[in-house]
Design a protein around this motif. Structure first.
Motif, PDB file in Angstrom:
ATOM      1  N   UNK A 185       3.251  -0.989  -6.252  1.00 50.06           N
ATOM      2  CA  UNK A 185       4.434  -0.918  -5.074  1.00 50.06           C
ATOM      3  C   UNK A 185       4.743   0.409  -5.039  1.00 50.06           C
ATOM      4  N   UNK A 186       4.948   1.352  -6.293  1.00 48.30           N
ATOM      5  CA  UNK A 186       5.469   2.432  -6.342  1.00 48.30           C
ATOM      6  C   UNK A 186       4.246   3.519  -5.856  1.00 48.30           C
ATOM      7  N   UNK A 187       2.892   3.170  -5.991  1.00 51.59           N
ATOM      8  CA  UNK A 187       1.926   4.031  -5.577  1.00 51.59           C
ATOM      9  C   UNK A 187       1.913   3.773  -4.157  1.00 51.59           C
ATOM     10  N   UNK A 188       1.921   2.604  -3.570  1.00 53.35           N
ATOM     11  CA  UNK A 188       1.587   2.474  -2.112  1.00 53.35           C
ATOM     12  C   UNK A 188       2.181   3.437  -1.033  1.00 53.35           C
ATOM     13  N   UNK A 189       3.452   3.729  -1.188  1.00 50.98           N
ATOM     14  CA  UNK A 189       3.928   4.697  -0.101  1.00 50.98           C
ATOM     15  C   UNK A 189       3.438   6.290  -0.147  1.00 50.98           C
ATOM     16  N   UNK A 190       3.088   6.284  -1.289  1.00 52.22           N
ATOM     17  CA  UNK A 190       2.385   7.858  -1.735  1.00 52.22           C
ATOM     18  C   UNK A 190       0.785   7.956  -1.181  1.00 52.22           C
ATOM     19  N   UNK A 191       0.268   6.869  -0.577  1.00 48.02           N
ATOM     20  CA  UNK A 191      -1.122   7.003  -0.128  1.00 48.02           C
ATOM     21  C   UNK A 191      -1.292   7.834   1.076  1.00 48.02           C
ATOM     22  N   UNK A 192      -2.335   8.556   1.169  1.00 43.10           N
ATOM     23  CA  UNK A 192      -2.493   9.716   2.240  1.00 43.10           C
ATOM     24  C   UNK A 192      -3.299   8.866   3.116  1.00 43.10           C
ATOM     25  N   UNK A 193      -3.324   9.263   4.565  1.00 43.46           N
ATOM     26  CA  UNK A 193      -4.239   8.775   5.502  1.00 43.46           C
ATOM     27  C   UNK A 193      -5.497   8.833   5.064  1.00 43.46           C
ATOM     28  N   UNK A 194      -6.164   7.794   5.319  1.00 44.70           N
ATOM     29  CA  UNK A 194      -7.707   7.607   4.801  1.00 44.70           C
ATOM     30  C   UNK A 194      -7.726   7.465   3.191  1.00 44.70           C
ATOM     31  N   UNK A 195      -6.834   7.116   2.571  1.00 46.89           N
ATOM     32  CA  UNK A 195      -6.686   6.906   1.128  1.00 46.89           C
ATOM     33  C   UNK A 195      -7.594   5.705   0.948  1.00 46.89           C
ATOM     34  N   UNK A 196      -8.037   5.708  -0.214  1.00 48.30           N
ATOM     35  CA  UNK A 196      -9.055   4.708  -0.695  1.00 48.30           C
ATOM     36  C   UNK A 196      -8.472   3.967  -1.962  1.00 48.30           C
ATOM     37  N   UNK A 197      -8.313   2.717  -2.197  1.00 46.36           N
ATOM     38  CA  UNK A 197      -7.507   1.821  -3.055  1.00 46.36           C
ATOM     39  C   UNK A 197      -8.659   0.987  -3.807  1.00 46.36           C
ATOM     40  N   UNK A 198      -9.115   1.179  -4.893  1.00 43.14           N
ATOM     41  CA  UNK A 198     -10.186   0.440  -5.589  1.00 43.14           C
ATOM     42  C   UNK A 198      -9.326  -0.710  -6.555  1.00 43.14           C
ATOM     43  N   UNK A 199      -9.602  -1.833  -6.209  1.00 42.04           N
ATOM     44  CA  UNK A 199      -8.662  -2.936  -6.996  1.00 42.04           C
ATOM     45  C   UNK A 199      -9.573  -3.552  -8.086  1.00 42.04           C
ATOM     46  N   UNK A 200      -9.424  -3.069  -9.305  1.00 42.43           N
ATOM     47  CA  UNK A 200     -10.442  -3.580 -10.545  1.00 42.43           C
ATOM     48  C   UNK A 200      -9.528  -4.647 -11.319  1.00 42.43           C
ATOM     49  N   UNK A 201      -8.236  -4.487 -11.404  1.00 40.92           N
ATOM     50  CA  UNK A 201      -7.643  -5.645 -12.284  1.00 40.92           C
ATOM     51  C   UNK A 201      -6.279  -5.623 -11.814  1.00 40.92           C
ATOM     52  N   UNK A 202      -5.612  -6.753 -12.092  1.00 41.48           N
ATOM     53  CA  UNK A 202      -4.140  -6.705 -11.900  1.00 41.48           C
ATOM     54  C   UNK A 202      -3.474  -7.656 -13.128  1.00 41.48           C
ATOM     55  N   UNK A 203      -3.381  -6.739 -14.434  1.00 39.21           N
ATOM     56  CA  UNK A 203      -3.248  -7.167 -15.514  1.00 39.21           C
ATOM     57  C   UNK A 203      -1.619  -7.646 -15.639  1.00 39.21           C
ATOM     58  N   UNK A 204      -1.024  -7.163 -14.727  1.00 37.26           N
ATOM     59  CA  UNK A 204       0.683  -7.753 -14.596  1.00 37.26           C
ATOM     60  C   UNK A 204       0.752  -8.997 -14.181  1.00 37.26           C
ATOM     61  N   UNK A 205      -0.349  -9.493 -13.392  1.00 40.41           N
ATOM     62  CA  UNK A 205      -0.227 -10.782 -12.893  1.00 40.41           C
ATOM     63  C   UNK A 205      -1.134 -11.818 -13.640  1.00 40.41           C
ATOM     64  N   UNK A 206      -1.792 -11.615 -14.694  1.00 39.90           N
ATOM     65  CA  UNK A 206      -2.683 -12.627 -15.278  1.00 39.90           C
ATOM     66  C   UNK A 206      -1.740 -13.554 -16.058  1.00 39.90           C
TER      67      UNK A 206
END
Length: 329
Positions: free
Chosen positions: A227-248
């Motif tokens: 959630x902290x990174x999300x608003x900093x994403x630039x136009x055309x940014x790429x998010x690679x979702x590898x894991x979600x350890x906080x939710x395991x």
């Protein structure tokens, strides 16, 4: 006899010692095309936690009584496969938490000790390194001068992501738990900035470390870090979702709305390393060269003995590890 760690009950939240039991069973005999491996190192990974739940994810859940999933490096002690001889060292993705395993030779990676020590083939030259390599280069597609942010930056995957991004000429910002880890990714791994997500000023510090925004975010954590990174994403940014350890351990968490994906034309891509095994030769060529040249630092969090596996696994899931979690047998 083969000492094994089996799953005896399904964890509710963070696993505990009572969810597992050590058993002894006779050694399996390899069939045609198979080998018997005596494990010398086990590699622990958060993905094993997903398999302990009854709910299916990208892999079938473990049945109660199953040997716990995990990677292993070991010596071939009996071979019925022409491509491998007794005494060869191999890496098995599915060796499991046990002293011995049987595997098809075609499912194994032969370890070259001239390239790196055996334990490194579980981390930098193993599943963690290949996950970082494929996820960052093939899906994140970083360009020189761009800002790459990676969460769980001092862990087995995150440390490799940041170092590869650095080699590609990117500004690298690592997010880690604790000031010691945040300093480590800068001072030892060569990141440009390390941010402690436990600091009350985490969001402010992250923004300050990314003055040009974020072009690539490599996600290993989820939750409030995402959630902290999300608003900093630039136009055309790429998010690679590898894991979600906080939710395991704590269950699924709600995330940002999709309007940002639309407005900023973001690409959000989940991936599983097992879908990209065709890239193994390229990965071993490049990562092997980087490691031999001293461009990659392979930090390991090592414990000894099969009885240390469960405590090391729990420590890793709760952020107590420092580097790739490895158990020496």
């Amino acid at each position: 006899m083969n000492r094994q760690i089996v799953l005896t009950s399904r964890p509710d939240g963070v696993p505990c010692q009572e969810n597992f039991r050590v058993v002894e069973t006779p050694l399996d005999e390899p069939g045609d095309g198979q080998v018997l491996i005596r494990h010398t190192f086990l590699g622990l990974a958060p993905s094993a936690r997903l398999r302990m739940s009854e709910e299916s994810s990208y892999a079938q859940p473990l049945a109660l009584g199953d040997v716990v999933y995990g990677q292993a490096v070991g010596e071939v002690v009996k071979s019925h496969a022409p491509s491998l001889r007794e005494g060869d060292t191999v890496m098995s993705v599915r060796g499991g938490w046990q002293q011995y395993s049987v595997a098809a030779a075609s499912d194994l990676v032969k370890v070259d000790p001239e390239v790196a020590p055996p334990s490194v083939w579980l981390g930098a030259l193993g599943t963690s390194g290949m996950t970082a390599y494929v996820g960052l280069l093939d899906l994140g597609k970083p360009r020189e001068g761009e800002t790459v942010v990676v969460s769980a930056a001092s862990g087995g995957v995150g440390a490799m992501v940041g170092q590869i991004a650095r080699l590609k000429g990117c500004r690298v910002v690592g997010i880690a738990g604790g000031e010691a880890k945040a300093h480590h990714v800068v001072e030892t791994l060569g990141f440009d900035a390390g941010i402690d997500y436990r600091n009350p000023d985490f969001a402010f510090r992250l923004k300050a470390a990314c003055p040009d925004g974020v072009h690539v975010y490599f996600e290993n954590v989820g939750g409030s870090v995402r959630d902290a990174v999300w608003p900093l994403m630039n136009q055309g940014g790429r998010i690679v979702v590898c894991g979600l350890i906080a939710e395991y351990n704590e269950g699924r968490q709600a995330g940002p709305g999709w309007f940002g994906i639309l407005a900023k034309r973001l690409t959000v891509r989940g991936f599983i390393m097992g879908d990209h095994l065709n890239r193994r030769d390229d990965f071993l060529r490049d990562m092997g060269a980087w490691y031999r040249a001293g461009d990659i630092h392979a930090q390991e969090d090592v414990s000894e003995g099969l009885d240390s596996v469960v405590p090391a696994f729990i420590r890793m899931l709760t952020g107590g590890n420092f580097g790739k979690t490895v158990v020496k047998l």
